[in-house]
Design an enzyme around this catalytic site. Structure first.
Site, PDB file in Angstrom:
ATOM      1  CD  GLU A  92      10.098  82.219  54.870  1.00 37.09           C
ATOM      2  OE1 GLU A  92       9.451  81.422  54.153  1.00 37.09           O
ATOM      3  OE2 GLU A  92      11.307  82.103  55.079  1.00 37.09           O
TER       4      GLU A  92
ATOM      5  CD  GLU B 274      15.181  74.120  55.916  1.00 42.44           C
ATOM      6  OE1 GLU B 274      14.577  73.052  55.684  1.00 42.44           O
ATOM      7  OE2 GLU B 274      15.239  74.634  57.043  1.00 42.44           O
TER       8      GLU B 274
ATOM      9  CG  ASN C 126      18.164  70.482  55.290  1.00 40.64           C
ATOM     10  OD1 ASN C 126      17.828  70.803  56.425  1.00 40.64           O
ATOM     11  ND2 ASN C 126      17.289  70.407  54.296  1.00 40.64           N
TER      12      ASN C 126
ATOM     13  CD  GLU D 262      15.555  64.295  50.805  1.00 42.79           C
ATOM     14  OE1 GLU D 262      15.486  65.532  50.864  1.00 42.79           O
ATOM     15  OE2 GLU D 262      15.326  63.548  51.784  1.00 42.79           O
TER      16      GLU D 262
ATOM     17  NE  ARG E  89      11.735  60.306  53.010  1.00 46.61           N
ATOM     18  CZ  ARG E  89      12.149  61.364  53.702  1.00 46.61           C
ATOM     19  NH1 ARG E  89      11.885  61.444  55.002  1.00 46.61           N
ATOM     20  NH2 ARG E  89      12.802  62.343  53.110  1.00 46.61           N
TER      21      ARG E  89
ATOM     22  CG  ASP F  89     -23.169  70.163  89.228  1.00 46.00           C
ATOM     23  OD1 ASP F  89     -24.078  69.760  88.482  1.00 46.00           O
ATOM     24  OD2 ASP F  89     -23.308  71.106  90.011  1.00 46.00           O
TER      25      ASP F  89
ATOM     26  CG  ASP G   5     -36.596  64.999  98.567  1.00 48.02           C
ATOM     27  OD1 ASP G   5     -36.779  63.916  97.967  1.00 48.02           O
ATOM     28  OD2 ASP G   5     -37.465  65.887  98.678  1.00 48.02           O
TER      29      ASP G   5
ATOM     30  CG  HIS H 198     -23.201  72.520  94.903  1.00 44.09           C
ATOM     31  ND1 HIS H 198     -22.262  71.953  94.072  1.00 44.09           N
ATOM     32  CD2 HIS H 198     -24.287  72.779  94.108  1.00 44.09           C
ATOM     33  CE1 HIS H 198     -22.745  71.864  92.854  1.00 44.09           C
ATOM     34  NE2 HIS H 198     -23.973  72.368  92.843  1.00 44.09           N
TER      35      HIS H 198
ATOM     36  CG  HIS I 268     -24.846  75.826  89.791  1.00 41.11           C
ATOM     37  ND1 HIS I 268     -24.575  75.058  88.695  1.00 41.11           N
ATOM     38  CD2 HIS I 268     -25.218  74.952  90.773  1.00 41.11           C
ATOM     39  CE1 HIS I 268     -24.778  73.786  88.984  1.00 41.11           C
ATOM     40  NE2 HIS I 268     -25.162  73.698  90.239  1.00 41.11           N
TER      41      HIS I 268
ATOM     42  CB  THR J 100     -32.538  67.066  89.159  1.00 38.02           C
ATOM     43  OG1 THR J 100     -31.965  68.070  88.322  1.00 38.02           O
ATOM     44  CG2 THR J 100     -33.016  65.907  88.308  1.00 38.02           C
TER      45      THR J 100
END
Length: 1191
Positions: free
Chosen positions: A236, A324, A326, A332, A377, A584, A690, A783, A785, A920
């Site tokens: 809407e 709408e 209810n 309430e 409430r 990783d 290593d 392994h 990347h 590394t």
């Protein structure tokens, strides 16, 4: 647009045509037989059930309650004459939705009528029909009317046919994003999505721009599907800042309909009502007539009977639009009863008995407004934390009576106050299973200010202990000038943030508050590479069964040991996968910043759905120090917690040979002890490598892992291209010879570690094929990347050549500098001899979690500075994780625009250092040198020429000294000698010359240094690996507490003002915290930060470092003044090597700077005397900031 409305809204269009041909329902002239009701059952719980029971008792009607297994202690079952259990064995909510049980209770106990209350089954036409079919009256509209009003599309069509204005919108639910786009093109923004089959704010999303459309459509659909079982939406035109006005109606079986005037429900939070007022303040008389007349007309159009509510929006110009109906009693309804003196529940029952409205004295002319009523409430919700419900026991503030607490609930009462409650009493258990409503407080006065005054007084009298409530928030609403003037609209809460400045009293847990306050004042403590905020959306964890996870390869390992485990892997049919998502992948994509908090959430799902993984890589490598350095959490605790959550899948860690998890070498006994304790804490597979493929370092790591009882996976770091005959250093023979040595040394598994992702498919076939032929019984693990984008192709080639295991990351965490896609590998291998046995649907669910979780780390995401992978990795050979980190480092050092130059410099730096295996820490050494070259505008020939004068990064100097081992082919000369000059050199394996670590002595030192903190064996090892980082981590936790308990958004950017959240310190111990306000800067440069902790006020003083820096500008070094030494790069001062007045020689170290884990020594360019030092340790510097002056 017309075509859209006809094609997509055909059903609604035809329904509208039928409605237009049908006359309005006429008043019946036939008298309905009056059938008195003697027994009423309420198919509901809590406050509304008690409300109906009280009305029935007043009418002399016997009452029946139903209750779930979780509600055995609830008050509503005690208020009824009879009470029966329903939904045995069902979830809490489902019990009250189980129609067969409810009808069975009604029939077996001679119930005449069922009242549905509100919520649950109250607007279910099938429930209303089931009651009628069982010869039990349904106190509400007819099933057909319930059905029509429950279908928002049909209700809209009925409104149009009745001449009631509606907001422009689609005639039928939309089924695609394109329809939403077409609607927005026609009507413009803002628009609103609404769930077609439910309300309560779920599935409701406001869209204000085209850029927000797709995301909000997806979220609304998902919410609607989850809440109502149907994701259908309609769209809407959104009415800006409207008032939400609803009209109470009553209809009987004879066609009579009256209205009981209106209620103003504009005070809403996320489209859910918070405070309701009747009548609506300052409502124009003509507008009131239009609203009530339209409500009655609509009700008559559909033949409405019993109580209902017609809801409207009223825009700024006074135009109203139907929303709408209810078809039930509203929460309430109480305020309408107070101002009209009409008992709506009495009326509902009498209408169901067959009485007419005139019989009840309800004629429109007789209905009058008497004063004003307000309903609040009171809920167990925390306003500062998104109104999240709180649960627990209502109790006192802590008076001990024989080791127990006095349970207390004191309510506000007095003239003009009505309380409708259920669970608000001493000792009440506030369940997490149902709504958070404690009590409805209704105040009635002669006018709006009087009613507000009475309500404020009543709320002030409440004393509730043991749970948090929204009372302070409600008090702020009632004291707000806009509210008191009666000029509120639906944006009232959003536009009044001061409503969240709640009053509270004192409590403890000051450390965490100090951290949060520091972040709120000064921003993130952990370094943020780019200016991007965490996503506000938390990932949803896929559902997990309650049973234990299925057995996996870890069960094989525990049963048969490492050798038997390796044999099982080798004999396994199909391709096995290792998931790198837990380490990783986020090292490569998110700068290793993913926190244990987010890993733990998804861990049970992985345990239950990926039990056939070879392993999960989740520890070691850069993860270890970053956990302490930047995330401020214990890496050992991460391992322990994940092991508990994933007992069935082997864990794999990265062990840098003799460097363990560090960037330097350690005494041999430190490496052995580390592996032993890692195994004891749940580690299984040790991938030993290593960075130079230096065998002595690898052998030590292998021996340490094997002696600890772990699976040894010796990993050969790959570089170059074995398929290229022009690459003569790292050839196929080189790798085969190296593998031969590792197999002889007893490795259980042989791995190829392609950190840069340069292993092309043809090279994969050659290398893996040769290894398989040479070592037929050894499992092969590859392994790589995906930086170049060819990762999946290379891994498929490896599998075809005989690899047993390849590494992947879940789709949302794959690609670019991470590993290849898990989903792609699973899909490509499906139905072949390499089938992984993993379900694609589970991969999708797993990926969805990480897709959202990744948004929490936006500031660290490589996509903030990178938009794709790059095949130039075949030239520069930068490892995946480093590629990302270099990118971040370049940006943080002001070199973002020069990243292309950094990559070129990386190639040159690699050549300067002799063409290294780049993993590394060797890759870091090359990267440090590359950035140094770009920062100082140095070419390769410049570095070679000035090698004896330049202040090289410490990592480069250490490498040339031999601190990480000897590279294949030896060190580059004469470059090495020119850099080192007279500095000492290490010959052979570096750690061999180090004395053993005295762990007993170290533990004593740590206990003495960190007296307030418990020191464990794991702590001792952390200190052995990273002494300074560990000390800083312990100092941090001593000051700021266990920040790993915070969710990621809070950890990174702290809470927003008025945000409330929970922090679980450990199981069963949770802090409830709310950020209230930031004070002004005092003379000491501090701000007072206010929190609510466990419902009580706390304040802390935080030094505002940003403001202090603004008040004091650090001087810059003037390039034309020879003795002024400036910072060569942005960074933090780690150490100052000189003192004022001291003599200094050319080349002597002045200070040490650190930026993104790269340390650089600043050397003196001349001989002289230190005149003045302008920096202090831990001071952050920008480039060219003045460090000191030499004369």
């Amino acid at each position: 647009m017309l075509q859209l409305r006809v094609s997509q809204g055909g059903v609604a269009f035809l329904a509208l045509r039928r409605l237009l041909r049908c006359p309005v329902a006429r008043q019946s002239t036939q008298r309905v037989e009056y059938k008195p009701i003697k027994k009423v059952m309420v198919a509901n719980r809590g406050e509304i059930a008690i409300r109906v029971f009280r009305a029935c008792t007043e009418l002399g009607i016997r009452t029946v309650a139903v209750y779930s297994e979780q509600d055995t202690g609830q008050m509503h079952r005690q208020k009824a004459d009879e009470a029966y259990l329903i939904g045995r064995g069902l979830p809490p909510v489902q019990a009250y939705l189980h129609i067969p049980d409810i009808i069975k209770v009604a029939k077996e106990n001679e119930v005449d009528a069922v009242h549905p209350g509100y919520g649950f089954l109250s607007e279910r036409a099938d429930f209303a029909q089931a009651c009628i079919d069982a010869d039990v009256r349904f106190i509400g509209p007819t099933p057909e009317v319930v059905r029509k009003m429950g279908d928002k599309v049909e209700a809209r069509a009925i409104a149009i046919s009745a001449g009631v204005p509606v907001v422009p919108g689609t005639d039928a639910p939309i089924s695609s994003l394109s329809e939403a786009q077409e609607f927005s093109n026609t009507y413009g923004f803002p628009i609103i999505f609404k769930a077609a089959f439910g309300g309560g704010g779920r599935g409701m999303r406001v869209v204000r721009s085209y850029e927000e459309l797709e995301e909000n459509y997806t979220r609304a659909f998902s919410e609607a599907l989850s809440a109502f079982g149907n994701g259908a939406l309609f769209v809407e035109k959104f009415v800006e800042k409207p008032r939400h006005i609803e009209v109470q109606i009553l209809g009987d079986k004879y066609g009579n309909v009256v209205h009981l005037y209106e209620r103003d429900c504009s005070i809403q939070r996320r489209h859910q009502k918070v405070v309701e007022i009747a009548p609506a303040a300052h409502l124009d008389t003509q507008l009131r007539s239009k609203l009530t007349n339209d409500a009655v007309r609509l009700a008559k159009q559909v033949g409405y009977e019993n109580a209902g509510t017609v809801e409207f929006l009223v825009d700024k110009t006074g135009k109203h639009y139907f929303i709408e109906v209810n078809s039930r009693l509203q929460v309430e309804h109480t305020v309408t009863e107070e101002i009209t003196d009409v008992d709506l529940v009495h009326a509902q029952i009498h209408i169901s008995e067959g009485k007419s409205l005139p019989d009840l004295g309800l004629k429109q002319d007789n209905v009058r407004i008497n004063g004003c009523a307000i309903q609040c409430r009171v809920t167990t919700e925390d306003p500062a934390r998104g109104f999240q419900p709180d649960t627990g026991r209502i109790e006192t503030g802590g008076l001990p009576v024989q080791d127990s607490l006095i349970q207390v609930f004191r309510s506000g009462e007095g003239m003009g106050i009505r309380l409708d409650s259920a669970s608000a009493f001493q000792g009440a258990i506030i369940s997490p299973h149902y709504d958070s409503l404690l009590v409805k407080v209704i105040a009635h006065g002669k006018d709006h200010p009087t009613a507000a005054s009475k309500m404020s007084r009543a709320l002030a009298e409440f004393r509730i202990r043991g749970v948090k409530t929204n009372i302070p928030f409600l008090q702020n609403v009632l004291g707000n000038d806009q509210f008191l003037r009666g000029t509120v609209d639906t944006q009232f809460i959003d536009e009044n943030p001061d409503l969240f400045n709640l009053r509270a009293s004192q409590n403890r847990a000051q450390k965490l508050l100090h951290y949060l306050g520091h972040v709120m004042v000064n921003g993130p403590i952990t370094p943020i590479p780019v200016n991007a905020r965490p996503s506000p959306i938390d990932p949803v964890v896929p559902s997990v069964p309650l049973r234990e996870p299925p057995s996996g390869f870890r069960d094989v390992l525990l049963r048969e040991g490492p050798s038997g485990f390796a044999k099982a892997i080798r004999h396994h049919k199909g391709l096995l996968l290792m998931d790198t998502t837990f380490r990783d992948a986020h090292q490569s994509l998110l700068a290793t910043r993913v926190r244990t908090h987010d890993l733990k959430k998804v861990a049970p799902f992985v345990a239950h759905n990926f039990s056939n993984l070879f392993s999960i890589e989740n520890w070691g490598g850069a993860t270890f120090d970053v956990a302490m350095r930047f995330l401020y959490e214990c890496p050992w605790r991460r391992l322990q917690e994940l092991r508990e959550l994933i007992p069935n899948i082997p864990f794999q860690m990265l062990l840098r040979g003799a460097n363990a998890v560090g960037y330097t070498n350690y005494p041999d006994n430190s490496v052995f002890k580390f592996c032993q304790v890692a195994k004891e804490n749940g580690m299984d597979v040790f991938r030993v490598f290593d960075s130079l493929n230096y065998l002595p370092n690898m052998m030590l790591g292998m021996e340490a892992a094997g002696q600890a009882g772990g699976v040894v996976e010796a990993a050969i770091s790959y570089t170059g291209d074995v398929a290229d005959p022009t690459r003569t250093k790292y050839t196929l023979e080189y790798y085969l010879d190296l593998a031969e040595e590792l197999v002889k040394a007893g490795t259980h598994i042989l791995a190829i570690k392609d950190m840069a992702g340069v292993l092309k498919p043809r090279a994969s076939s050659l290398l893996v094929g040769a290894l398989r032929e040479r070592f037929p019984s050894v499992p092969l693990h590859i392994h790589t990347h995906d930086t170049s984008g060819a990762g999946v192709a290379s891994m498929l080639a490896c599998a075809a050549a005989g690899a047993d295991i390849v590494d992947v990351a879940v789709d949302a965490m794959s690609g670019m500098t991470s590993q290849p896609s898990m989903g792609a590998m699973v899909a490509c291998a499906r139905g072949t001899e390499h089938d992984t046995g993993i379900q694609m649907e589970k991969v999708f669910d797993y990926s969805e979690y990480w897709e959202v979780a990744r948004g929490l780390y936006a500031a660290f995401d490589c996509t903030a500075t990178m938009k794709s992978g790059n095949a130039d990795v075949y030239e520069n050979e930068i490892p995946g994780g480093q590629y990302t980190n270099l990118h971040f480092q370049a940006h943080s050092m002001g070199l973002g625009h020069k990243f292309k130059e950094v990559k070129k410099a990386y190639v040159e730096a690699n050549k300067l250092l002799g063409d290294l295996i780049k993993v590394t820490p060797s890759s870091k050494i090359v990267g440090d040198l590359a950035q140094f070259m770009v920062q100082n505008n140095l070419k390769r020939e410049d570095v070679e020429a000035q090698a004896d004068e330049l202040s090289f990064p410490l990592s480069v100097v250490g490498f040339l000294q031999g601190s990480i081992g000897i590279p294949y082919g030896g060190f580059p000369e004469p470059f090495r000698s020119k850099v080192l000059k007279d500095l000492p050199r290490i010959e052979g394996r570096p750690g061999a010359s180090l004395p053993p670590m005295d762990f007993v002595k170290l533990e004593k030192e740590l206990c003495q240094k960190h007296q307030e903190e418990e020191i464990t064996t794991e702590d001792v090892l952390s200190a052995a690996m990273y002494p300074k980082v560990f000390d800083e981590f312990k100092d941090f936790t001593a000051n700021f507490g266990p920040v790993e308990c915070l969710n990621t958004r809070l950890f990174l950017e702290g809470p927003k003002i008025a945000e409330e959240f929970e922090v679980e310190l450990e199981r069963g111990k949770t802090l409830h915290i709310k950020a209230l306000a930031l004070g002004d800067i005092n003379r000491a440069g501090q701000r007072e930060v206010f929190f609510e902790l466990n419902g009580q006020l706390r304040s802390i003083l935080v030094k505002d470092t940003k403001a202090m820096k603004e008040m004091h500008f650090h001087p810059k070094a003037l390039k034309d003044v020879k003795g002024q030494i400036g910072a060569p790069m942005p960074g933090k001062v780690i150490d100052i090597k000189v003192k004022e007045g001291a003599p200094i020689a050319k080349g002597q170290p002045l200070c040490v700077l650190s930026a993104m884990k790269m340390e650089t020594v600043v050397n003196s360019p001349l001989t002289g005397t230190i005149r003045k030092i302008h920096v202090k340790p831990d001071m952050s510097l920008e480039g060219d900031d003045l460090i000191l002056e030499i004369e």
